[in-house]
Design an enzyme around this catalytic site. Structure first.
Site, PDB file in Angstrom:
ATOM      1  N   ASP A   1       8.699  16.726   8.976  1.00  0.00           N
ATOM      2  CA  ASP A   1       8.980  18.029   9.210  1.00  0.00           C
ATOM      3  C   ASP A   1      10.147  18.425   8.436  1.00  0.00           C
ATOM      4  OD1 ASP A   1       7.046  17.937  10.938  1.00  0.00           O
ATOM      5  OD2 ASP A   1       8.543  18.289  12.644  1.00  0.00           O
TER       6      ASP A   1
ATOM      7  N   GLU B   1       5.676   8.803  18.167  1.00  0.00           N
ATOM      8  CA  GLU B   1       6.947   8.127  17.927  1.00  0.00           C
ATOM      9  C   GLU B   1       7.025   6.888  19.032  1.00  0.00           C
ATOM     10  OE1 GLU B   1       6.923  10.936  15.137  1.00  0.00           O
ATOM     11  OE2 GLU B   1       7.095  11.287  17.118  1.00  0.00           O
TER      12      GLU B   1
ATOM     13  N   ASP C   1      -0.077  12.732  15.597  1.00  0.00           N
ATOM     14  CA  ASP C   1       1.171  13.401  15.484  1.00  0.00           C
ATOM     15  C   ASP C   1       2.053  13.064  16.759  1.00  0.00           C
ATOM     16  OD1 ASP C   1       3.182  15.025  14.165  1.00  0.00           O
ATOM     17  OD2 ASP C   1       2.550  16.877  15.117  1.00  0.00           O
TER      18      ASP C   1
END
Length: 692
Positions: free
Chosen positions: A414, A343, A340
């Site tokens: 999300d 990016e 997670d």
């Protein structure tokens, strides 16, 4: 194209239907092996120029390369991975820049960029065939499809050199095969990862994790895996446990395994800046951290406070990370890894364009490397799981780049519980699927389900909407429920029994289809084919399908058209080139029809569907000729009024769809009568003979 060969250093190579174009001797941060012969010809009229950022929004002051080609009236554009737009990208301008959406804006339609950057798109033209483009640049590439110039595709690369590829094919499938031949075939998803998985931000303490699984099982709700979010860690430091909440992690994994459930732990890509923290000391001593331009370690906020980011561009860093993953998995019995915030995301301080990664090829800027960060992290994590002795690793990643399919599954981040999000999740899943990433899913129920952290906006927490999420995700390769801290409890056992039972029916149906889905996972691994397919994938000559993004094929045998509203029916398009039959009855359809059943599932003519039976498998047969290769490589064929198996297989029942009047079957020299299109066998078989 020839005019530009003398202006810039341009090299063109060809291998079968794939062309590689290298402009100004590029050194891409991700290498994809290519063995082609040099040529001066391209099948496309492409223009390449150097220049400033060309778009009138003036968002950036970059200088780089501008690649352009014509955009015809009959062209349709698909791909580019995770983009919150309709499937056809015509009249859009889209950016490649891995972004934590919820940290900068409200998640939803027309938000761009998002978590993943896949700079690969397909041009479909009924008259001229199919062409694919892949811009192998991990920088902030901008794609403009007919906005700057109505009749042109314009691509801006903020670098003075670039490598890009062009794929020619007779079909969308051929182009995707060529693209995955280049960037890599998907890893083979373990069968358990196709089951129902549960997650929450965050399940704890240890006893509650076991209890939540047991509550599901007591209600007859199957669970294949449970996830631990960041609250299992000691003050959010990776590779640690909060000993009060999780006093014996190995015991936890062992208890879960006894229940038949896998354990997946989240791991973030940054390390707390603390010289008393061993992983940070090791990373500093090895010199494997991302740096500011002045050579100091880049430091910003993340969950653990001040953090530094692993430099995954460097093989030394990847080896260190792989060893950490190996130790983690071996020591605690962890079954898979959830990547997670990769990016990569930082809080409070953005990563500057000129931050430095020390790659094996030399120093590279954050601008040039960012989108490849999750690719190399997933690569290192995959290697760590292999080192730990896991034959079929499972990794779930929020961010991705071209080629990530070799290492990880993805989910769409999300999302927010809204009715309009249902259609968005289908569009995102389909777009990622045709961009080379077949193992995709969404947060079932939506991650945000009551309020958004950026404001006091109420979002739906209705049980009807929650049930709809399970419906749309029925065939998504990744099938997981996940919720934020302030969202409602949405575990099925917590719901009123009407909704619990409805969701249980969906989960049970999912497990009925596991054999078919696992066969499609093998096909994805071997051929690069997506599991979820927009209708144009199989019906590219049918103009009705080009802009349909709320129904889809599951493999080549099933069409699914989930109902996305509170209505009980919807309009469905069943391409009339084929006949179709309802999964729920024996009614045949074709063309525009009103949906049949609360889960509109249709079977295509010439299909053979393996379903999970009570003991062996159940088969649904529709048509005269079909073949499927199962996950264990057993090939089931329907041909010449026979069903054959390359290896003996126990068959419980067979259901014959359509109007074929099959009266009897012969199995192992025994005759069985077909009644109401069904027959029960319950034998190991190699051949079944059909009689009329």
């Amino acid at each position: 194209m020839r005019d530009y060969l003398h202006i810039m250093d341009i090299k063109i190579e060809k291998s079968r239907n794939t062309y590689r174009i290298r402009v100004n001797n590029p050194n891409p941060v991700v290498d994809f092996p290519f063995n082609g012969s040099e040529t001066n010809e391209l099948p496309e009229n492409i223009k390449i120029e150097e220049g400033k950022y060309p778009f009138p929004d003036n968002k950036f002051s970059y200088y780089g390369l501008i690649i352009s080609r014509g955009l015809n009236i009959d062209d349709h554009i698909y791909g580019l991975g995770e983009k919150a737009y309709e499937l056809d990208r015509k009249r859009t301008r889209l950016q490649m820049w891995n972004t934590d959406v919820g940290a900068v804006t409200k998640y939803g339609w027309y938000v761009d960029p998002m978590y993943k950057s896949i700079p690969f798109f397909i041009i479909l033209n009924k008259k001229e065939g199919v062409t694919g483009y892949f811009i192998n640049s991990a920088s902030r590439v901008i794609f403009d499809f007919g906005i700057l110039n109505y009749d042109k595709i314009t691509i801006f690369v903020p670098e003075r050199s670039v490598e890009f590829y062009l794929f020619k094919g007779n079909s969308v499938e051929e182009v995707i095969e060529a693209y995955t031949n280049l960037t890599g075939k998907p890893f083979l998803l373990p069968e358990w990862a196709l089951g129902y998985q549960i997650s929450r931000f965050s399940y704890f303490p240890q006893d509650y994790v076991i209890e939540i699984v047991k509550r599901h099982l007591e209600k007859g709700i199957k669970v294949s895996a449970i996830y631990l979010d960041i609250d299992y860690m000691d003050r959010y430091k990776i590779f640690t446990w909060n000993k009060e909440r999780f006093p014996d992690p190995l015991q936890l994994s062992e208890e879960l395994h006894k229940l038949g459930v896998k354990l997946i732990t989240i791991i973030n890509p940054c390390i707390k800046v603390d010289y008393k923290y061993e992983p940070f000391k090791e990373a500093v001593n090895l010199g494997i951290l991302m740096e500011d331009e002045d050579g100091s370690i880049f430091v910003a906020k993340m969950w653990a406070g001040n953090c530094a980011w692993i430099d995954f561009s460097n093989s030394k860093a990847r080896e260190w990370w792989a060893n950490k993953i190996m130790e983690w998995v071996r020591k605690y019995g962890v079954d898979g890894i959830w990547l997670d915030m990769n990016e990569p995301t930082s809080f409070g301080r953005d990563m500057p364009d000129n931050a430095v990664f020390h790659s094996d090829k030399g120093d590279v800027s954050h601008l040039s490397f960012r989108n490849a960060f999750p690719y190399y992290q997933a690569m290192a994590t995959f290697e760590g799981l292999k080192k730990a002795g896991i034959d079929k690793p499972f990794i779930l990643s929020r961010a991705a780049y071209a080629g990530s399919q070799k290492y990880c599954a993805v989910w769409t981040g999300d999302n927010i519980a809204e009715w309009e999000d249902l259609r968005l999740q289908i569009s995102l899943a389909l777009s990622l699927s045709i961009s080379g990433i077949p193992y995709v899913g969404c947060d079932i129920g939506a991650f945000i389900g009551r309020t958004h952290p950026r404001g006091s906006i109420d979002y739906s927490s209705s049980f009807d909407l929650l049930t709809k999420y399970y419906e749309i995700a029925l065939f998504f390769p990744f099938f997981r429920s996940h919720k934020s801290k302030d969202g409602i409890d949405q575990e099925p056992f917590t719901l009123p029994d009407y909704y619990m039972n409805k969701i249980k029916q969906i989960i049970d149906l999912r497990y009925r289809f596991i054999l078919y889905l696992s066969a499609l996972a093998l096909e994805a691994h071997e051929k690069g084919h997506p599991i979820l397919r927009p209708l144009f994938y199989h019906y590219q000559d049918d103009e009705n399908v080009y802009r349909i993004d709320d129904e889809f094929m599951v493999g080549e045998f099933i069409l699914y058209a989930p109902i996305l509203s509170k209505d009980s029916k919807r309009l469905v398009y069943l391409p009339p080139r084929d006949k179709w039959v309802s999964f729920w009855n024996n009614v045949e359809y074709s063309g525009w029809v009103e949906s049949d059943g609360w889960l509109p599932i249709y079977i295509r003519y010439n299909s053979i569907l393996p379903l999970q039976g009570n003991d062996g498998i159940d088969l649904i047969v529709y048509g005269e000729k079909a073949e499927i290769k199962m996950y264990d490589s057993n090939i089931i064929s329907l041909k010449d009024d026979r069903i054959t198996f390359s290896n003996a297989l126990k068959v419980d029942t067979i259901e014959f769809k359509g109007l074929r009047n099959i009266k009897n079957i012969y199995v192992n020299d025994k005759e069985y009568k077909v009644e109401n299109n069904k027959v029960s066998i319950k034998e190991n078989v190699r051949e079944i003979i059909l009689k009329y």
